[in-house]
Design an enzyme around this catalytic site. Structure first.
Site, PDB file in Angstrom:
ATOM      1  N   TYR A 110       0.568  -1.074  -0.168  1.00  0.00           N
ATOM      2  CA  TYR A 110       0.199  -0.316  -0.224  1.00  0.00           C
ATOM      3  C   TYR A 110       0.587   1.503   0.141  1.00  0.00           C
ATOM      4  O   TYR A 110       0.123   2.378   0.887  1.00  0.00           O
ATOM      5  CB  TYR A 110      -0.561  -0.058   1.486  1.00  0.00           C
ATOM      6  CG  TYR A 110      -1.841  -0.958   1.225  1.00  0.00           C
ATOM      7  CD1 TYR A 110      -3.507  -0.039   0.519  1.00  0.00           C
ATOM      8  CD2 TYR A 110      -1.868  -2.063   1.893  1.00  0.00           C
ATOM      9  CE1 TYR A 110      -4.123  -1.534   0.672  1.00  0.00           C
ATOM     10  CE2 TYR A 110      -2.960  -2.828   2.268  1.00  0.00           C
ATOM     11  CZ  TYR A 110      -3.969  -2.674   1.102  1.00  0.00           C
ATOM     12  OH  TYR A 110      -4.602  -3.450   1.531  1.00  0.00           O
ATOM     13  N   GLY A 130     -20.788 -12.350  -3.180  1.00  0.00           N
ATOM     14  CA  GLY A 130     -20.486 -11.021  -3.529  1.00  0.00           C
ATOM     15  C   GLY A 130     -21.255  -9.909  -4.775  1.00  0.00           C
ATOM     16  O   GLY A 130     -21.714  -8.860  -5.578  1.00  0.00           O
TER      17      GLY A 130
END
Ligand SMILES: Cc1cc2nc3c(=O)[nH]c(=O)nc-3n(C[C@H](O)[C@H](O)[C@H](O)COP(=O)(O)O)c2cc1C
Length: 191
Positions: free
Chosen positions: A8, A129
């Site tokens: 990240y 999902g």
């Protein structure tokens, strides 16, 4: 550009909790965005913007990150990126009811991939999902992405297409580890 192996890195600049710089790359949102914009333009200049995508995770909490100003930061960032010509913008934790998602959709003129905000660490909904993804498509996303459902179902697209039940994700303890267990040993529908 994925955040994966680089831990990240872009978000560590974006998040005020991890960006402790006192130069032009730290401090107010406009400064914290600077590194992302410079990386994007350098990579796009090297290989062509239409071959570069960017994935953003507004509100990420991994690696002790805390983003307190997502409603200011991301609209500003997307505004700066809007003319970049990138192949796509990919947004994680996407919630069609959230004003931030709607704003990003409005301000980003190119392809938008949305990864629905699903329970983390879990359990995943039985449909992996799908329903959440369909709501995002209805809210203007061009494509959706799914993570754990794909991990557990090597033939996820086929299963969704024919409405077949999904393999359950076998557990968080198998993620982020070495070896094939929990990664490549999930059975397909018809071996
Ligand atoms: C084992 C594992 C590894 C992941 N690795 C990455 C990665 O390298 N880069 C990345 O951007 N996201 C990574 N993710 C996050 C997924 O891409 C995805 O955003 C996340 O799982 C949420 O989607 P889901 O609710 O459909 O699982 C990983 C997720 C899991 C479970």
């Amino acid at each position: 550009m994925q955040h994966g192996a680089n831990g990240y890195l872009l978000h560590q600049f974006l998040a005020a909790s991890t960006n402790r710089r006192t130069d032009a790359y730290g401090g107010p949102a406009g400064n914290r965005m600077r590194f992302v914009l410079e990386v994007v333009s350098a990579v796009a200049a090297a290989i062509g913007p239409e071959r570069v995508g960017l994935r953003l995770s507004p509100g990420v909490t991994a690696n002790s990150m805390r983003e307190d100003d997502i409603d200011e930061l991301y609209p500003a960032l997307v505004g700066e990126l809007a003319g970049s010509g990138l192949a796509y913008l990919h947004v994680v934790f996407a919630d069609p009811e959230q004003p931030l998602f709607q704003r990003i959709r409005r301000d980003w003129p190119g392809s938008l991939i949305a990864n629905p905000a699903l329970p983390w660490p879990g359990p995943l909904p039985a449909d992996g999902g799908r329903e959440a993804g369909e709501k995002l498509l209805a809210a203007g996303a061009d494509l959706i992405s799914l993570g754990r459902a794909f991990l557990a179902n090597p033939d996820l697209v086929t299963r969704l297409r024919v409405d077949a039940p999904l393999n359950e994700v076998r557990g968080r303890h198998l993620m982020y580890t070495g070896g094939e267990t929990g990664y490549t040993d999930y059975p397909p529908l018809r071996p």
